[in-house]
Write an enzyme that holds these catalytic residues in place. Structure first.
Site, mmCIF file in Angstrom:
data_model
loop_
_atom_site.group_PDB
_atom_site.id
_atom_site.type_symbol
_atom_site.label_atom_id
_atom_site.label_comp_id
_atom_site.label_asym_id
_atom_site.label_seq_id
_atom_site.Cartn_x
_atom_site.Cartn_y
_atom_site.Cartn_z
ATOM 1 N N GLY A 154 0.604 -5.000 0.620
ATOM 2 C CA GLY A 154 -0.542 -5.115 -0.286
ATOM 3 C C GLY A 154 -0.168 -5.741 -1.623
ATOM 4 C CD GLU A 187 -2.386 -7.829 2.411
ATOM 5 O OE1 GLU A 187 -1.951 -6.670 2.209
ATOM 6 O OE2 GLU A 187 -3.185 -8.092 3.322
ATOM 7 C CD GLU A 225 1.431 -5.744 5.654
ATOM 8 O OE1 GLU A 225 2.227 -6.651 5.982
ATOM 9 O OE2 GLU A 225 0.835 -5.727 4.563
ATOM 10 C CB ALA A 234 -0.870 -0.010 1.247
HETATM 11 N N1 COA Z 1 4.624 3.274 -0.302
HETATM 12 C C1 COA Z 1 5.043 4.477 -0.729
HETATM 13 N N2 COA Z 1 6.229 4.680 -1.314
HETATM 14 C C2 COA Z 1 7.006 3.605 -1.475
HETATM 15 C C3 COA Z 1 6.642 2.316 -1.054
HETATM 16 C C4 COA Z 1 5.383 2.176 -0.432
HETATM 17 N N3 COA Z 1 4.917 1.001 -0.002
HETATM 18 N N4 COA Z 1 7.644 1.448 -1.339
HETATM 19 C C5 COA Z 1 8.600 2.184 -1.940
HETATM 20 N N5 COA Z 1 8.219 3.474 -2.018
HETATM 21 C C6 COA Z 1 8.965 4.598 -2.591
HETATM 22 C C7 COA Z 1 10.096 5.052 -1.663
HETATM 23 O O1 COA Z 1 9.611 5.927 -0.653
HETATM 24 C C8 COA Z 1 11.001 5.744 -2.658
HETATM 25 O O2 COA Z 1 10.472 6.998 -2.964
HETATM 26 P P1 COA Z 1 11.455 8.299 -2.997
HETATM 27 O O3 COA Z 1 12.409 7.990 -4.137
HETATM 28 O O4 COA Z 1 10.508 9.420 -3.302
HETATM 29 O O5 COA Z 1 12.143 8.349 -1.652
HETATM 30 C C9 COA Z 1 10.854 4.887 -3.921
HETATM 31 O O6 COA Z 1 9.608 4.192 -3.784
HETATM 32 C C10 COA Z 1 11.938 3.877 -4.078
HETATM 33 O O7 COA Z 1 12.032 3.139 -2.871
HETATM 34 P P2 COA Z 1 13.396 2.932 -2.030
HETATM 35 O O8 COA Z 1 13.015 2.585 -0.621
HETATM 36 O O9 COA Z 1 14.305 4.095 -2.227
HETATM 37 O O10 COA Z 1 13.987 1.648 -2.805
HETATM 38 P P3 COA Z 1 14.946 0.511 -2.264
HETATM 39 O O11 COA Z 1 15.277 -0.289 -3.468
HETATM 40 O O12 COA Z 1 16.022 1.077 -1.411
HETATM 41 O O13 COA Z 1 14.002 -0.392 -1.285
HETATM 42 C C11 COA Z 1 11.976 -1.568 -0.674
HETATM 43 C C12 COA Z 1 12.935 -1.112 -1.801
HETATM 44 C C13 COA Z 1 10.778 -2.190 -1.364
HETATM 45 C C14 COA Z 1 12.685 -2.596 0.208
HETATM 46 C C15 COA Z 1 11.555 -0.351 0.166
HETATM 47 O O14 COA Z 1 11.088 0.653 -0.711
HETATM 48 C C16 COA Z 1 10.471 -0.630 1.176
HETATM 49 O O15 COA Z 1 10.737 -1.185 2.236
HETATM 50 N N6 COA Z 1 9.188 -0.253 0.852
HETATM 51 C C17 COA Z 1 8.092 -0.377 1.754
HETATM 52 C C18 COA Z 1 7.615 -1.785 1.840
HETATM 53 C C19 COA Z 1 6.475 -1.894 2.833
HETATM 54 O O16 COA Z 1 6.622 -1.681 4.011
HETATM 55 N N7 COA Z 1 5.292 -2.248 2.306
HETATM 56 C C20 COA Z 1 4.140 -2.471 3.098
HETATM 57 C C21 COA Z 1 3.305 -1.270 3.194
HETATM 58 S S1 COA Z 1 1.880 -1.601 4.193
#
Ligand code: COA
Length: 258
Positions: free
Chosen positions: A110, A113, A133, A65
Site C-alpha cells: 500500500g 500504491e 502482496e 497496509a
Molecule cells: N504491517 C504491519 N507491521 C509492519 C509492516 C506492515 N506492513 N511492515 C513492518 N511492520 C512492523 C514489523 O512487524 C515490526 O514490528 P515489531 O517490531 O513489533 O516486530 C516493525 O514494523 C519493524 O519491521 P521489521 O520487519 O522488524 O523491519 P526490517 O527492517 O527487518 O524489515 C521490511 C523491513 C519492510 C522489509 C519488513 O518489515 C516487511 O517485509 N514488511 C512487510 C512488507 C509487506 O509485505 N507489505 C505489504 C503488505 S500488504
C-alpha cells in the site's frame, strides 16, 4: 488533530508525514482514514498550493497496509477495504493541486500504491519499491494492479507483481517509477524546488494538466473493480491465512494453492 499524521504548511507547501516509524509507517485503517480527511482539508484550503507526502524517519515511506489488521478479512470486507483504499488514493490522484511523494525508504504494498497515486515521485537513494502482496497470498488492493502498468509498462508490472521483487532507487529511476533520485538530505528540498517552479505557472492550467492526464486512464475503472473483487477473493483463501501467519511468525510461507 491526527493520530498518525504530522502536517505542516509553509509558503503554500503542505507537508503530510506518515508518523508510525516504529511500524515502518504501515498504513493501518486509521491512517488511511486520516489521509482521506487531510485531503478534504487540502481540497478546501486556499492557502495550500501543493502537497508533499512523506514518511517519518529514514527507513520507510510506508511499508504497506498494516498486516496486523488482516485477521478476519474475508471476501466481503476484504473487497470493501480495497474499494475504500482505492477511493482515498483516487482522491489523491485527482487532487487539483500538485502532489509529490517524497519517498524516504521502503515504499511497499500500500505504501508503493500511495506513491503511485501521487503525481510525481522524488526518491532518496536508500528508497526501494515493491508489491510483495503475493508473499501473503494477496494481490495489491489500493490501485497497484492498475497504476503500476500505467507507469512502468505491462511486462515490467507483471514481473514486479508476480516476483514481489524490490526495486532500488536507481532502477526505479530507469523504469519510470521515480522522477528523481537524490540524497536523503536533499529529498524535501528537491520536492519543494519542483513545487516552487510549478507555483510560478498558472494554477488553473496546472489543475487542468492533472485532470487531462488523468482522463487518459479513465477507462480503467473496471480494472479497479476487478482488483477489489480479486483482493476480496484472496481474503477467503487458506494461502492468505498462511501468508499472514508466516509474516507474523517471521518465517517463509508454505502455500497450498487453496
Ligand atoms: N504491517 C504491519 N507491521 C509492519 C509492516 C506492515 N506492513 N511492515 C513492518 N511492520 C512492523 C514489523 O512487524 C515490526 O514490528 P515489531 O517490531 O513489533 O516486530 C516493525 O514494523 C519493524 O519491521 P521489521 O520487519 O522488524 O523491519 P526490517 O527492517 O527487518 O524489515 C521490511 C523491513 C519492510 C522489509 C519488513 O518489515 C516487511 O517485509 N514488511 C512487510 C512488507 C509487506 O509485505 N507489505 C505489504 C503488505 S500488504
Amino acid at each position: 488533530m491526527y493520530n498518525n499524521l504530522l502536517t505542516h504548511l509553509e509558503h503554500g507547501i503542505f507537508t503530510v508525514t506518515i508518523n508510525r516509524p516504529e511500524k515502518h509507517n504501515a498504513l493501518n485503517f486509521e491512517t488511511l482514514h486520516e489521509l482521506d480527511q487531510v485531503f478534504n482539508v487540502i481540497y478546501e484550503t486556499e492557502e495550500i498550493k501543493g502537497v508533499i507526502i512523506t514518511g517519518k524517519g529514514e527507513k520507510a515511506f510506508a511499508a504497506g497496509a498494516d498486516i496486523s489488521e488482516f485477521d478476519g478479512l474475508n471476501d466481503i470486507n476484504g473487497r470493501k477495504a480495497s474499494e475504500r483504499g482505492q477511493e482515498i488514493f483516487d482522491k489523491i490522484e485527482n487532487c487539483f493541486k500538485p502532489v509529490i511523494a517524497a519517498v524516504n525508504g521502503y515504499a511497499l504494498g500500500g505504501g508503493c500504491e500511495l506513491a503511485l497515486a501521487c503525481h510525481i515521485r522524488v526518491v532518496s537513494d536508500n528508497a526501494s519499491f515493491g508489491q510483495p502482496e503475493v508473499n501473503l497470498g494477496l494481490i495489491p488492493g489500493y490501485g497497484g494492479t492498475q497504476r503500476m502498468p500505467q507507469l512502468i509498462g505491462k511486462g515490467r508490472a507483471m514481473e514486479l507483481l508476480m516476483t514481489a521483487d524490490y526495486v532500488n532507487a536507481n532502477h526505479a529511476l530507469q523504469i519510470g517509477l521515480a522522477n528523481h533520485v537524490v540524497s536523503i538530505d536533499n529529498l524535501i528540498p528537491q520536492c519543494k524546488a519542483i513545487l516552487e517552479k510549478i507555483f510560478t505557472k498558472a494554477p488553473l492550467a496546472i489543475s487542468m494538466v492533472i485532470e487531462a492526464i488523468n482522463v487518459c486512464y479513465d477507462n480503467q475503472s473496471d480494472g479497479y473493480q476487478a482488483e477489489a473483487n480479486y483482493f476480496g477473493h484472496c481474503c477467503d483463501t487458506s494461502d492468505f491465512k498462511e501468508g499472514v501467519l508466516a509474516f507474523k511468525e517471521k518465517r517463509k510461507a508454505d502455500f497450498s494453492g487453496k
